[in-house]
Motif scaffolding. Structure first.
Motif, PDB file in Angstrom:
ATOM      1  N   VAL A 299      15.378  -4.252  18.358  1.00 52.25           N
ATOM      2  CA  VAL A 299      14.586  -4.281  17.125  1.00 52.25           C
ATOM      3  C   VAL A 299      15.480  -3.632  16.072  1.00 52.25           C
ATOM      4  O   VAL A 299      15.786  -2.439  16.152  1.00 52.25           O
ATOM      5  N   LEU A 300      15.904  -4.420  15.104  1.00 55.55           N
ATOM      6  CA  LEU A 300      16.804  -3.882  14.073  1.00 55.55           C
ATOM      7  C   LEU A 300      16.002  -3.531  12.818  1.00 55.55           C
ATOM      8  O   LEU A 300      15.290  -4.375  12.270  1.00 55.55           O
ATOM      9  N   ILE A 301      16.121  -2.281  12.399  1.00 53.33           N
ATOM     10  CA  ILE A 301      15.478  -1.835  11.159  1.00 53.33           C
ATOM     11  C   ILE A 301      16.592  -1.624  10.142  1.00 53.33           C
ATOM     12  O   ILE A 301      17.451  -0.754  10.313  1.00 53.33           O
ATOM     13  N   SER A 302      16.599  -2.461   9.117  1.00 55.22           N
ATOM     14  CA  SER A 302      17.650  -2.390   8.097  1.00 55.22           C
ATOM     15  C   SER A 302      17.115  -2.995   6.803  1.00 55.22           C
ATOM     16  O   SER A 302      15.940  -3.358   6.725  1.00 55.22           O
ATOM     17  N   LEU A 307      20.091  -7.053   7.550  1.00 52.42           N
ATOM     18  CA  LEU A 307      19.455  -8.032   8.431  1.00 52.42           C
ATOM     19  C   LEU A 307      20.160  -9.382   8.332  1.00 52.42           C
ATOM     20  O   LEU A 307      20.305 -10.104   9.321  1.00 52.42           O
ATOM     21  N   GLY A 311      21.020  -9.487  11.827  1.00 51.65           N
ATOM     22  CA  GLY A 311      19.670  -9.674  12.379  1.00 51.65           C
ATOM     23  C   GLY A 311      19.561 -10.767  13.433  1.00 51.65           C
ATOM     24  O   GLY A 311      18.627 -10.759  14.245  1.00 51.65           O
ATOM     25  N   CYS A 314      18.236 -10.737  17.377  1.00 45.70           N
ATOM     26  CA  CYS A 314      17.412  -9.572  17.690  1.00 45.70           C
ATOM     27  C   CYS A 314      16.026 -10.022  18.166  1.00 45.70           C
ATOM     28  O   CYS A 314      15.545 -11.080  17.751  1.00 45.70           O
ATOM     29  N   THR A 317      12.951  -7.821  13.793  1.00 47.05           N
ATOM     30  CA  THR A 317      13.600  -7.068  12.726  1.00 47.05           C
ATOM     31  C   THR A 317      12.516  -6.518  11.787  1.00 47.05           C
ATOM     32  O   THR A 317      11.425  -7.088  11.687  1.00 47.05           O
ATOM     33  N   GLU A 319      12.319  -5.227   7.773  1.00 48.17           N
ATOM     34  CA  GLU A 319      13.119  -5.117   6.545  1.00 48.17           C
ATOM     35  C   GLU A 319      12.648  -3.955   5.670  1.00 48.17           C
ATOM     36  O   GLU A 319      11.525  -3.931   5.192  1.00 48.17           O
TER      37      GLU A 319
END
Ligand code: F6R
Length: 364
Positions: A299-302, A307, A311, A314, A317, A319
């Protein structure tokens, strides 16, 4: 009173834009574009070392502050868990500032450390949410957070308000020590004043994160990764998830993964990566690729830019608004709080009163 919210914790998460703005209003002068501390009767520019002591979430706020104090003011910072501090017989040089961070102002270990530092001749500063607390009374420099009463046992709004005060304090140090000029101070003030709107932006992802919680709830273990001032946020994310959803979670400095914990990675371990775009982004992304190569579900938090770059592939995500690195730890606190909150709701735990925990820990 919970109002329209299901839990106090949820209400307190959503109060953050308001209470951070409220807190900042006593630490920055928007018109003059300066940070301002309560009246102090000692020379802050003479302070050459800061010792930070706290527990739990407040300790993680202190870890973020260490990055800020060192980066902006070039003041060396020591930081300890209050329960460890006295017993390692720390060397406290004359003229040092000892800084204690606490929501309740009553945590026994932190209070004992404060008294120890006072006896050792340190100047005592406290960042505290309860203005009538023991720590507030015993401080030389009282730096209150104005988060209002925090009822949920898991700390949320107190944490972001602590960060707001600590960022202002770091900027104040930097200005008094001549490390930043008036224009740079004005710039920091502008970024700080943007924080409430950015927190609001982060809160807009609530529904999305609630849906994502169904992916996290079945996990037995979850890892959180971050670098620099977002590393303590990884620790905070893991703490929040553990304490209210009872899922085992750990926070790691992203670059430290390959030195051991990567052995844990398989398809069943979600890995939450906190990576605002900026100077450390590429490094964190390469650590993320190492996880992905081993089947890890990310889980990418950016922000949008991050992203866009990283992203793909993943599991999910989130945002975040594009923010200055100084306020990223405040803003990125929101998604980790919401993820823990919604995961606990999916699991049906008692969010406001997790098992085995008390709001204020008054035994050592
Ligand atoms: C975590 C949490 C605890 C407290 C810790 C320190 O959500 O609430 O880890 O942060 O017990 O408490 P205070 O800040 O009152 O000293």
């Amino acid at each position: 009173e919970k109002g329209n919210y299901r839990h106090f914790m949820q209400k307190e998460i959503f109060e953050q834009p308001t209470v951070v703005a409220q807190t900042l209003s006593s630490y920055v002068r928007p018109l003059e574009q300066k940070v301002a501390l309560p009246q102090i009767d000692f020379d802050i520019s003479a302070i050459n070392r800061v010792t930070i002591v706290a527990c739990g979430t407040s300790y993680y706020a202190g870890m973020v502050a260490k990055y800020w104090f060192e980066q902006f003011a070039r003041v060396p910072v020591d930081i300890d868990f209050a329960s460890e501090f006295r017993y390692r017989e720390p060397v406290l040089e004359k003229g040092g500032l000892a800084l204690f961070i606490s929501q309740s102002g009553e945590t026994a270990d932190t209070l004992a450390a404060l008294r120890h530092c006072k006896a050792e001749g340190q100047t005592i500063a406290v960042v505290v949410n309860v203005p009538t607390s023991s720590m507030a009374r015993e401080a030389d420099l009282l730096l209150p957070t104005h988060a209002g009463p925090e009822i949920g046992v898991a700390s949320t709004k107190a944490f972001t308000c602590q960060l707001a005060v600590l960022a202002a304090l770091a900027a104040h140090f930097a200005a008094r020590k001549g490390r930043i000029d008036a224009a740079e101070e004005a710039e920091i003030v502008r970024y700080l004043l943007e924080a409430p709107a950015c927190l609001n932006g982060a809160l807009q992802h609530d529904d999305e994160i609630a849906a994502m919680a169904h992916l996290i709830a079945p996990a037995r273990d979850v890892l959180y990764l971050g670098r620099g001032p977002d590393f303590p946020l990884a620790l905070e994310g893991a703490l929040k998830l553990k304490e209210i959803s009872y899922i085992h979670a750990e926070g790691y400095a992203a670059g430290e993964m390959k030195h051991g914990p990567i052995a844990l990675i398989d398809e069943a371990v979600p890995v939450i990566v906190l990576a605002p775009s900026g100077p450390l982004f590429e490094k964190t992304v390469s650590n993320m690729q190492e996880v992905r190569a081993r089947g890890g579900q990310i889980v990418l938090i950016s922000d949008a830019q991050g992203l866009e770059e990283a992203g793909e592939g993943c599991m999910a995500t989130i945002e975040m608004p594009k923010v200055h690195p100084l306020i990223a730890p405040l803003v990125y606190a929101v998604p980790v709080q919401l993820l823990a909150y919604h995961t606990a709701c999916v699991k049906g735990t008692d969010v406001d009163q997790p098992r085995n925990l008390a709001k204020s820990v008054t035994v050592e």
